[in-house]
Design a protein around this motif. Structure first.
Motif, PDB file in Angstrom:
ATOM      1  N   ILE A   1       0.761  -1.204   0.169  1.00  0.00           N
ATOM      2  CA  ILE A   1      -0.270  -0.116  -0.025  1.00  0.00           C
ATOM      3  C   ILE A   1       0.787   1.386   0.100  1.00  0.00           C
ATOM      4  N   GLU A   2       2.009   1.224   0.556  1.00  0.00           N
ATOM      5  CA  GLU A   2       2.949   2.366   0.835  1.00  0.00           C
ATOM      6  C   GLU A   2       3.477   2.911  -0.397  1.00  0.00           C
ATOM      7  N   ALA A   3       3.485   2.073  -1.382  1.00  0.00           N
ATOM      8  CA  ALA A   3       4.062   2.331  -2.779  1.00  0.00           C
ATOM      9  C   ALA A   3       3.218   3.407  -3.556  1.00  0.00           C
ATOM     10  N   ASP A   4       3.874   4.017  -4.203  1.00  0.00           N
ATOM     11  CA  ASP A   4       3.075   5.086  -5.157  1.00  0.00           C
ATOM     12  C   ASP A   4       2.984   4.474  -6.435  1.00  0.00           C
ATOM     13  N   HIS A   5       4.081   3.738  -7.005  1.00  0.00           N
ATOM     14  CA  HIS A   5       4.028   3.118  -8.264  1.00  0.00           C
ATOM     15  C   HIS A   5       4.651   1.781  -8.299  1.00  0.00           C
ATOM     16  N   TYR A   6       4.134   0.844  -9.091  1.00  0.00           N
ATOM     17  CA  TYR A   6       4.445  -0.747  -8.978  1.00  0.00           C
ATOM     18  C   TYR A   6       5.001  -0.940 -10.218  1.00  0.00           C
ATOM     19  N   VAL A   7       6.011  -1.820 -10.227  1.00  0.00           N
ATOM     20  CA  VAL A   7       6.807  -2.182 -11.186  1.00  0.00           C
ATOM     21  C   VAL A   7       6.636  -3.874 -11.347  1.00  0.00           C
ATOM     22  N   PHE A   8       5.806  -4.597 -11.948  1.00  0.00           N
ATOM     23  CA  PHE A   8       5.934  -5.849 -11.961  1.00  0.00           C
ATOM     24  C   PHE A   8       6.636  -6.486 -13.391  1.00  0.00           C
ATOM     25  N   ASN A   9       7.444  -7.638 -13.090  1.00  0.00           N
ATOM     26  CA  ASN A   9       7.941  -8.584 -14.167  1.00  0.00           C
ATOM     27  C   ASN A   9       7.518  -9.694 -13.889  1.00  0.00           C
ATOM     28  N   VAL A  10       6.552 -10.506 -15.094  1.00  0.00           N
ATOM     29  CA  VAL A  10       5.801 -11.470 -14.658  1.00  0.00           C
ATOM     30  C   VAL A  10       6.029 -12.328 -16.083  1.00  0.00           C
ATOM     31  N   PRO A  11       6.472 -13.475 -15.832  1.00  0.00           N
ATOM     32  CA  PRO A  11       6.645 -14.489 -16.986  1.00  0.00           C
ATOM     33  C   PRO A  11       5.393 -15.158 -17.079  1.00  0.00           C
ATOM     34  N   MET A  12       4.947 -15.704 -18.215  1.00  0.00           N
ATOM     35  CA  MET A  12       3.740 -16.525 -18.405  1.00  0.00           C
ATOM     36  C   MET A  12       4.040 -17.965 -17.915  1.00  0.00           C
ATOM     37  N   TRP A  13       3.148 -18.673 -17.180  1.00  0.00           N
ATOM     38  CA  TRP A  13       3.579 -19.953 -16.755  1.00  0.00           C
ATOM     39  C   TRP A  13       2.078 -20.594 -16.975  1.00  0.00           C
ATOM     40  N   ASN A  14       2.051 -21.693 -17.795  1.00  0.00           N
ATOM     41  CA  ASN A  14       0.840 -22.275 -18.162  1.00  0.00           C
ATOM     42  C   ASN A  14      -0.240 -21.562 -18.477  1.00  0.00           C
ATOM     43  N   SER A  15      -0.024 -20.521 -19.217  1.00  0.00           N
ATOM     44  CA  SER A  15      -0.984 -19.372 -19.663  1.00  0.00           C
ATOM     45  C   SER A  15      -1.551 -18.601 -18.717  1.00  0.00           C
ATOM     46  N   GLY A  16      -0.860 -18.486 -17.553  1.00  0.00           N
ATOM     47  CA  GLY A  16      -1.231 -17.801 -16.312  1.00  0.00           C
ATOM     48  C   GLY A  16       0.045 -17.336 -15.642  1.00  0.00           C
ATOM     49  N   ILE A  17      -0.161 -16.586 -14.536  1.00  0.00           N
ATOM     50  CA  ILE A  17       1.002 -16.041 -13.669  1.00  0.00           C
ATOM     51  C   ILE A  17       1.840 -17.361 -12.555  1.00  0.00           C
ATOM     52  N   PRO A  18       2.913 -17.024 -12.366  1.00  0.00           N
ATOM     53  CA  PRO A  18       3.671 -18.087 -11.488  1.00  0.00           C
ATOM     54  C   PRO A  18       2.864 -17.932 -10.206  1.00  0.00           C
ATOM     55  N   TYR A  19       3.189 -19.152  -9.522  1.00  0.00           N
ATOM     56  CA  TYR A  19       2.346 -19.409  -8.343  1.00  0.00           C
ATOM     57  C   TYR A  19       2.787 -18.394  -7.292  1.00  0.00           C
ATOM     58  N   ARG A  20       3.689 -18.285  -7.011  1.00  0.00           N
ATOM     59  CA  ARG A  20       4.218 -17.347  -5.963  1.00  0.00           C
ATOM     60  C   ARG A  20       3.445 -16.038  -6.120  1.00  0.00           C
ATOM     61  N   LEU A  21       3.483 -15.529  -7.362  1.00  0.00           N
ATOM     62  CA  LEU A  21       2.647 -14.300  -7.592  1.00  0.00           C
ATOM     63  C   LEU A  21       1.338 -14.346  -7.094  1.00  0.00           C
TER      64      LEU A  21
END
Length: 201
Positions: free
Chosen positions: A87-107
């Motif tokens: 919540i404290e952040a003003d801007h978010y930068v995500f880098n997200v590879p595709m896993w099995n057409s979705g997002i990695p389970y840790r994300l």
């Protein structure tokens, strides 16, 4: 002083193309604003709690289902600490590879931990979800080894960027820019595509 939270969902370290793009983007933002505070959250190094039955039960007390036990209250305090960092952040930068057409389970685990009523969103039976993170922005760098927009469905589906866009809008982050490096295996010139993604940043 503005704060940027970099959330890396790739476990590949220096070999990650999405991470390389994210770091280049952050470097440019720091060059433009040297006072920018950078917080890095590597989801593969971060100890994330399991959102199990006790955590789910604690969440349901917010909807009027019983009261939290002492253990649940302690868990919820830990969850609040994790969520406040976001919540404290003003801007978010995500880098997200595709896993099995979705997002990695840790994300997905991280999203399930922090996406809580009264923290990131509100809910009303008559109107549905309402995001609470007003005025925040995001840059989302998505990558895949095979899938790209418009490709034959035999090469996968996009439950990746579409999900992240839906989730960011749900929590109130309406200004989210998506940068794609897709794909890297079925394109004739992946390096040119990487350069194109870099140019978009």
């Amino acid at each position: 002083m503005s704060k940027l939270l970099h959330i890396s969902a790739s476990p590949r370290g220096d070999k990650s193309k999405s991470r390389a793009l994210a770091l280049a983007h952050i470097e440019k933002r720091v060059a433009a604003d040297p006072t920018l505070k950078i917080d890095t959250l590597d989801l593969w190094d971060e100890p994330l709690p399991q959102f199990d039955g006790d955590w789910a039960a604690a969440k349901m007390t917010l909807f009027g289902e019983g009261e939290m036990t002492d253990d649940q209250r302690a868990n919820w305090s830990h969850l609040t600490e994790i969520t406040n960092r976001f919540i404290e952040a003003d801007h978010y930068v995500f880098n997200v590879p595709m896993w099995n057409s979705g997002i990695p389970y840790r994300l997905k685990q991280y999203i399930d931990i922090i996406t809580q009523p009264g923290m990131l969103y509100g809910f009303a039976p008559a109107t549905g979800y309402s995001g609470l993170l007003m005025g925040k922005t995001a840059t989302v760098i998505v990558s895949s080894a095979v899938w790209e927009p418009g490709i034959d469905p035999r090469f996968g589906q996009d439950f990746h960027a579409r999900y992240l866009e839906w989730w960011l809008h749900k929590i109130g982050v309406k200004e989210a820019r998506f940068i794609r490096f897709q794909p890297s295996m079925v394109t004739a010139d992946p390096e040119a595509q990487f350069s194109a993604a870099m140019a978009q940043l």
